[in-house]
Design a protein around this motif. Structure first.
Motif, PDB file in Angstrom:
ATOM      1  N   PHE A   1      -2.356   0.132   5.654  1.00 37.66           N
ATOM      2  CA  PHE A   1      -3.525   0.797   6.222  1.00 37.66           C
ATOM      3  C   PHE A   1      -3.079   1.907   7.172  1.00 37.66           C
ATOM      4  CE2 PHE A   1      -4.877  -3.384   4.916  1.00 37.66           C
ATOM      5  CZ  PHE A   1      -6.057  -3.119   4.236  1.00 37.66           C
TER       6      PHE A   1
ATOM      7  N   HIS B   1      -7.401  -4.960  -1.923  1.00 36.80           N
ATOM      8  CA  HIS B   1      -7.101  -4.207  -0.709  1.00 36.80           C
ATOM      9  C   HIS B   1      -6.868  -2.727  -0.984  1.00 36.80           C
ATOM     10  CE1 HIS B   1      -6.126  -7.212   2.725  1.00 36.80           C
ATOM     11  NE2 HIS B   1      -7.216  -7.535   2.088  1.00 36.80           N
TER      12      HIS B   1
ATOM     13  N   GLN C   1      -9.006   0.094   0.906  1.00 37.30           N
ATOM     14  CA  GLN C   1      -8.394   1.172   1.676  1.00 37.30           C
ATOM     15  C   GLN C   1      -8.954   2.526   1.253  1.00 37.30           C
ATOM     16  OE1 GLN C   1      -4.135   1.466   1.403  1.00 37.30           O
ATOM     17  NE2 GLN C   1      -4.071   3.388   2.529  1.00 37.30           N
TER      18      GLN C   1
ATOM     19  N   GLU D   1      -8.763  -3.767   9.842  1.00 36.53           N
ATOM     20  CA  GLU D   1      -8.337  -2.788   8.836  1.00 36.53           C
ATOM     21  C   GLU D   1      -9.066  -1.465   9.014  1.00 36.53           C
ATOM     22  OE1 GLU D   1      -9.174  -5.072   5.387  1.00 36.53           O
ATOM     23  OE2 GLU D   1      -7.446  -6.399   5.653  1.00 36.53           O
TER      24      GLU D   1
ATOM     25  N   VAL E   1      -7.212   2.121  10.111  1.00 31.44           N
ATOM     26  CA  VAL E   1      -7.289   3.332   9.297  1.00 31.44           C
ATOM     27  C   VAL E   1      -7.825   4.510  10.100  1.00 31.44           C
ATOM     28  CG1 VAL E   1      -8.541   4.350   7.335  1.00 31.44           C
ATOM     29  CG2 VAL E   1      -7.437   2.134   7.100  1.00 31.44           C
TER      30      VAL E   1
END
Length: 431
Positions: free
Chosen positions: A212, A291, A295, A325, A329
């Motif tokens: 991430f 994932h 993302q 997460e 990011v």
């Protein structure tokens, strides 16, 4: 160290932090085995392929027939395999005084057979407190050996306590060698139930920050604000509150779109709510995503929304990984004052907060966040720093190893297992 992880089932898509913890300990030179003890069907990995590769052949799930008659028919073969590995004295069928209900429903025999050829461990780490009963009984019976660490993660310290009462874990406080809570909120709750304060540490659920990478928040521009919510579609995640908040903001002229990632029993009701609210053109449901896909969706979003709330059965959340997460990011985050979430999302510092279960307050918090777009870059950099310092996997692994070392350095583990209960009145493990 030789370490055994105990989970309900492994791997579970909603629990990548367990796989990551095991892989990180292996990277540090430790040996890790993983056992799913609750007879549930794993849902698969959501971890990076490198993590999956490290755990290949290191996990085993215990299964038994759902019908008692079939369990009984297969018991001689299970007992024969166990006796060949550990001798007749190891058979749970000969130890009703230890296994009690697990003896009567035969599940202890199936568990023992899966555990019998592992040898002694330094650490027996129950990743949910409800598993402590099983592991303690197998330790008392001589099937397992090692220092016991009991981990409180969510449903076990909320729904199980609501269902079983404040004494539901009394048998653990003296018999376990150490405790972990994944947030200060749950640590304090465990202490309030009787956990010795000196035996419990806070170790969050780690995330792999390599997956991430940070980018500055997207400018709002003139188009619609792209919002995203990620999580199981259950009332506890409050997605119905998000939809109502969106309806209120849309009625006031805000151009917002919402992407909902996740599956669950509430999805049909949520889809109907979206239709009735006239939001069908503004809301899309993508179902469960891996994932990599999450993302990509985060990178395309202006705002992340997490509206966790206390469930009707008392369920509560720690700082959930989806929030970590998003903050890692660089997505501005709006969450709720619920459980351990305010330990991660701090009003005006790393995001904004609303009262749980309150669509009007959530709409106001979103409006507050949108009106402070000029502050997003600084807010998001602080959010990334908090995730790195508090939940980055290297730091989490260091903290976990310190818990293990303290347990190993303490005196002989307690032998009060004779007071172990019949099987707990457990909430259903999360699927």
């Amino acid at each position: 160290m030789k370490i055994a992880f105990f989970t309900n089932g492994f791997p579970m898509m909603s629990e990548p932090f367990i796989a990551l913890a095991a892989a990180s300990l292996i990277d540090r030179g430790h040996e890790v085995d993983i056992f799913g003890l609750s007879g549930i069907e794993p849902t698969g990995f959501s971890s990076d392929p490198s993590v999956q590769h490290k755990l290949r052949d290191r996990f085993r799930n215990v299964h038994w027939p759902s019908a008692y008659g079939q369990r009984l028919l297969r018991l001689p073969a299970v007992s024969w395999r166990l006796a060949r590995k550990r001798g007749l004295a190891a058979l749970p069928v000969l130890k009703p005084q230890i296994y009690r209900r697990g003896w009567a429903d035969l599940t202890s025999s199936y568990q023992a057979e899966a555990l019998a050829d592992t040898g002694p461990y330094d650490i027996l780490h129950c990743h949910f407190a409800t598993l402590g009963e099983f592991v303690l009984k197998h330790r008392q019976a001589g099937i397992l050996e090692g220092r016991l660490i009991v981990h409180f993660r969510g449903y076990d310290i909320s729904e199980v306590v609501e269902a079983g009462g404040p004494g539901v874990y009394d048998y653990l406080w003296e018999t376990a060698d150490g405790f972990v809570a994944n947030c200060a909120h749950f640590r304090d709750r465990a202490i309030g139930l009787g956990c010795p304060a000196e035996k419990i540490a806070v170790v969050g659920s780690g995330i792999d920050l390599k997956g991430f990478p940070y980018r500055d928040p997207l400018p709002a521009g003139r188009g619609p604000i792209e919002c995203i919510a990620v999580g199981r579609l259950t009332p506890r995640k409050g997605v119905h509150v998000v939809v109502e908040a969106l309806r209120r903001l849309a009625a006031e002229g805000r151009a917002l779109r919402l992407t909902i990632v996740g599956e669950g029993d509430q999805r049909p009701a949520l889809e109907e709510q979206v239709r009735r609210s006239g939001l069908s053109e503004r809301v899309r449901f993508l179902g469960a995503c891996d994932h990599g896909r999450i993302q990509s969706l985060l990178n395309a979003s202006h705002v992340f929304i997490a509206a966790s709330m206390t469930s009707p059965t008392g369920g509560a959340d720690a700082p959930v990984n989806t929030i970590k997460e998003a903050m890692a990011v660089g997505v501005p985050t709006c969450a709720t004052r619920h459980g351990g979430i305010p330990e991660l999302v701090e009003e005006g510092v790393t995001g904004v907060l609303a009262e749980e279960g309150d669509p009007a307050d959530l709409a106001a918090a979103l409006e507050r966040l949108l009106s402070r777009e000029a502050e997003w870059p600084e807010m998001c950099r602080r959010a990334r720093a908090r995730v790195e310092q508090t939940y980055g996997n290297e730091a989490i692994t260091d903290q976990l190893l310190e818990v293990y070392r303290r347990a190993l350095a303490s005196g002989p583990h307690g032998l009060a297992e004779a007071q172990l209960p019949d099987q707990l009145a457990m909430a259903q493990p999360r699927q």
